[in-house]
Motif scaffolding. Structure first.
Motif, mmCIF file in Angstrom:
data_model
loop_
_atom_site.group_PDB
_atom_site.id
_atom_site.type_symbol
_atom_site.label_atom_id
_atom_site.label_comp_id
_atom_site.label_asym_id
_atom_site.label_seq_id
_atom_site.Cartn_x
_atom_site.Cartn_y
_atom_site.Cartn_z
ATOM 1 N N ALA A 1 89.051 31.231 -60.044
ATOM 2 C CA ALA A 1 89.306 31.690 -58.680
ATOM 3 C C ALA A 1 90.757 32.079 -58.447
ATOM 4 C CB ALA A 1 88.888 30.616 -57.674
ATOM 5 N N THR A 2 91.673 31.656 -59.296
ATOM 6 C CA THR A 2 93.056 32.110 -59.147
ATOM 7 C C THR A 2 93.295 33.399 -59.927
ATOM 8 O OG1 THR A 2 93.865 30.736 -60.979
ATOM 9 C CG2 THR A 2 93.909 29.773 -58.776
ATOM 10 N N VAL A 3 92.582 33.543 -61.047
ATOM 11 C CA VAL A 3 92.700 34.784 -61.813
ATOM 12 C C VAL A 3 92.033 35.939 -61.072
ATOM 13 C CG1 VAL A 3 92.078 35.942 -63.968
ATOM 14 C CG2 VAL A 3 92.872 33.557 -64.004
ATOM 15 N N ASN A 4 90.856 35.674 -60.499
ATOM 16 C CA ASN A 4 90.137 36.685 -59.706
ATOM 17 C C ASN A 4 90.560 36.541 -58.249
ATOM 18 O OD1 ASN A 4 88.156 38.773 -59.260
ATOM 19 N ND2 ASN A 4 86.785 37.201 -58.441
ATOM 20 N N SER A 5 91.741 37.058 -57.927
ATOM 21 C CA SER A 5 92.323 36.823 -56.607
ATOM 22 C C SER A 5 92.998 38.078 -56.071
ATOM 23 C CB SER A 5 93.339 35.670 -56.673
ATOM 24 O OG SER A 5 94.389 35.967 -57.577
ATOM 25 N N GLU A 6 93.209 38.075 -54.766
ATOM 26 C CA GLU A 6 93.763 39.249 -54.100
ATOM 27 C C GLU A 6 94.535 38.820 -52.863
ATOM 28 O OE1 GLU A 6 95.180 42.173 -53.640
ATOM 29 O OE2 GLU A 6 93.447 43.188 -54.546
#
Length: 328
Positions: A221-226
């Motif tokens: 969830a931190t890698v796939n973040s915006e």
């Protein structure tokens, strides 16, 4: 500007020893110097810590350790930040101008103060944050940029940092050093809501120095973040609202959600109710909307900023919908 003493610290111990009870630490000075020059703040001494070492390194746990004197530009460009914590890089690049990012430090960014126009209007406006007991002209004045969550009848100002919204989403920990020794405080607990004492903005004690920020090991969830910032003009403007979002899916359902909001409160607002509401749900726009409304149920808009509720809803749904597509 009140006359003051300038001291250049040779190391951290020297800085702590020479700050005294009324001294201030000077990093990049991009906010503090303005506050002193306009007599919003006063200090007997400035302790220059700009020459202290600033490094970004991987921690033993697999997270990231960031010295407080690291410049915003360097942090945004670091390969580990860009690959493991992209929300932080994007938040930093959304803030201020390139020239200011080249000077501003991580520690100073955390400590920057509100941009409420009444806070800066020393001669013409009442501000409880600047002068406790004076009143708050923003309550019934121009409050388009002000808080809808966590405010009080003493203060409705918002925290201006983009970086801090991302740090709140990432569960960052602030490392402090002072007379009482070393201690660590979660970023989400570092800034405080105004209540009856809006002049108290953080848990810092007199003479405390922010020494570093630590990020936990990255997760899906931190890698796939915006990070998405909504503002009145496309550059060099503070947020009307902002959203830092992260999403991890498993078997077609939300396994983890991370959501923090900016421009809505006196501190970065971690939307924990929304996060909890999403776990185990299908990643649909309707689910995202229902979840964020769990946090916005406590919103108390002012005369000029009720639009922020819908703006938060639409922006958060857009951010998570995009992340769900990336994670599919």
């Amino acid at each position: 500007m009140t006359p003051l003493t300038y001291i250049r610290a040779s190391d951290r111990a020297d800085a702590l020893a020479r700050a005294g009870s009324d001294g201030r630490f000077l990093g990049g000075g991009t906010n503090l110097v303005d506050l002193l020059r306009q007599n919003v703040e006063r200090a007997s001494a400035l302790v220059d810590i700009s020459s202290l070492d600033g490094a970004i390194r991987e921690s033993e746990s697999g997270g990231l350790f960031i010295d407080a004197s690291v410049k915003n530009t360097a942090l945004a460009a670091h390969p580990l930040v860009r690959s493991r914590y992209p929300v932080l890089a994007r938040a930093l690049l959304a803030g201020a101008s390139a020239q200011i990012r080249n000077m501003a430090t991580v520690g100073g960014n955390i400590l920057q103060r509100t941009r409420c126009m009444y806070f800066y209007d020393v001669d013409g406006a009442r501000c409880n944050k600047r002068q406790p007991g004076a009143g708050c002209d923003a309550l019934y004045g121009f409050n388009r940029y002000h808080a809808i969550l966590g405010a009080s009848d003493q203060c409705v100002a918002t925290h201006p940092s983009d970086m801090c919204v991302a740090l709140a989403m990432l569960d960052a920990v602030i490392h402090l050093s002072g007379a009482a020794g070393e201690r660590q405080v979660p970023l989400t607990d570092f800034h405080v809501l105004p209540g009856d004492t809006p002049q108290i903005e953080t848990v810092l004690k007199s003479g405390d120095l922010i020494t570093a920020v630590e990020l936990p090991p990255p997760s899906d969830a931190t890698v796939n973040s915006e990070y998405r910032k909504v503002r009145d003009r496309s550059s060099y403007a503070f947020a009307l609202i902002s959203v830092a979002g992260g999403l991890a899916l498993a078997d077609g359902q939300v396994a983890q959600a991370r959501i923090a909001l900016g421009g809505v409160a006196a501190k970065p607002w971690r939307a924990r109710r929304a996060e909890q509401a999403l776990v185990g749900r299908a990643p649909t726009p309707d689910a995202f909307l229902a979840a964020i409304r769990e946090d916005l149920i406590d919103a108390r808009p002012l005369s000029g900023n009720s639009f922020k509720i819908g703006l938060v809803e639409r922006t958060m749904v857009a951010v998570l919908t995009a992340l769900a597509g990336t994670n599919a």
